[in-house]
Design a protein around this motif. Structure first.
Motif, PDB file in Angstrom:
ATOM      1  N   GLY A  37       0.816  -1.216   0.000  1.00 35.05           N
ATOM      2  CA  GLY A  37       0.000   0.000   0.000  1.00 35.05           C
ATOM      3  C   GLY A  37       0.843   1.257   0.000  1.00 35.05           C
ATOM      4  O   GLY A  37       0.548   2.217  -0.714  1.00 35.05           O
TER       5      GLY A  37
ATOM      6  N   VAL B 138       2.468   1.797  -3.565  1.00 28.03           N
ATOM      7  CA  VAL B 138       1.514   2.298  -4.560  1.00 28.03           C
ATOM      8  C   VAL B 138       1.107   3.723  -4.227  1.00 28.03           C
ATOM      9  O   VAL B 138       0.975   4.569  -5.106  1.00 28.03           O
ATOM     10  CB  VAL B 138       0.296   1.362  -4.664  1.00 28.03           C
ATOM     11  CG1 VAL B 138      -0.761   1.925  -5.593  1.00 28.03           C
ATOM     12  CG2 VAL B 138       0.732  -0.012  -5.146  1.00 28.03           C
ATOM     13  N   PHE B 139       0.936   4.032  -2.951  1.00 30.30           N
ATOM     14  CA  PHE B 139       0.580   5.391  -2.562  1.00 30.30           C
ATOM     15  C   PHE B 139       1.707   6.362  -2.887  1.00 30.30           C
ATOM     16  O   PHE B 139       1.461   7.493  -3.320  1.00 30.30           O
ATOM     17  CB  PHE B 139       0.245   5.440  -1.075  1.00 30.30           C
ATOM     18  CG  PHE B 139      -0.250   6.786  -0.632  1.00 30.30           C
ATOM     19  CD1 PHE B 139      -1.569   7.120  -0.837  1.00 30.30           C
ATOM     20  CD2 PHE B 139       0.597   7.702  -0.041  1.00 30.30           C
ATOM     21  CE1 PHE B 139      -2.044   8.371  -0.441  1.00 30.30           C
ATOM     22  CE2 PHE B 139       0.141   8.945   0.343  1.00 30.30           C
ATOM     23  CZ  PHE B 139      -1.181   9.280   0.147  1.00 30.30           C
TER      24      PHE B 139
ATOM     25  N   VAL C  39      -4.511   6.426  -5.973  1.00 23.21           N
ATOM     26  CA  VAL C  39      -4.782   6.250  -4.545  1.00 23.21           C
ATOM     27  C   VAL C  39      -5.868   5.186  -4.361  1.00 23.21           C
ATOM     28  O   VAL C  39      -5.774   4.326  -3.478  1.00 23.21           O
ATOM     29  CB  VAL C  39      -5.200   7.583  -3.898  1.00 23.21           C
ATOM     30  CG1 VAL C  39      -5.625   7.384  -2.459  1.00 23.21           C
ATOM     31  CG2 VAL C  39      -4.070   8.592  -3.992  1.00 23.21           C
TER      32      VAL C  39
ATOM     33  N   ALA D 236      -4.345   1.857  -4.898  1.00 23.90           N
ATOM     34  CA  ALA D 236      -3.605   1.384  -3.724  1.00 23.90           C
ATOM     35  C   ALA D 236      -4.540   0.676  -2.751  1.00 23.90           C
ATOM     36  O   ALA D 236      -4.220  -0.394  -2.227  1.00 23.90           O
ATOM     37  CB  ALA D 236      -2.912   2.550  -3.036  1.00 23.90           C
TER      38      ALA D 236
ATOM     39  N   VAL E 185      -4.320  -3.371  -1.797  1.00 24.50           N
ATOM     40  CA  VAL E 185      -4.246  -3.856  -0.414  1.00 24.50           C
ATOM     41  C   VAL E 185      -5.433  -4.767  -0.107  1.00 24.50           C
ATOM     42  O   VAL E 185      -5.285  -5.815   0.520  1.00 24.50           O
ATOM     43  CB  VAL E 185      -4.174  -2.665   0.562  1.00 24.50           C
ATOM     44  CG1 VAL E 185      -4.339  -3.127   1.998  1.00 24.50           C
ATOM     45  CG2 VAL E 185      -2.869  -1.921   0.383  1.00 24.50           C
TER      46      VAL E 185
END
Length: 58
Positions: A16, A19-20, A33, A36, A40
């Protein structure tokens, strides 16, 4: 918590965060966002019970 669950949490948080971070560095991809969160969630569901349905009761 037991050992494998701790490792799962670490992997989920790392995925997470990665990706964020990409979404933060490239604001043109603001939808990332949401991706992400999706990544997750998908990893959590796949790791939850081996990806084969609900866990058996103990």
């Amino acid at each position: 918590m037991n050992g494998p669950l701790d490792l799962r949490v670490a992997v989920l948080l790392l995925a997470g965060a990665f990706v964020f971070y990409i979404a933060y560095k490239h604001p043109a991809f603001g939808v990332a966002v949401l991706v992400a969160v999706g990544v997750v969630t998908l990893l959590y569901l796949l790791m939850g019970s081996g990806g084969s349905g609900p866990a058996a009761p103990r």
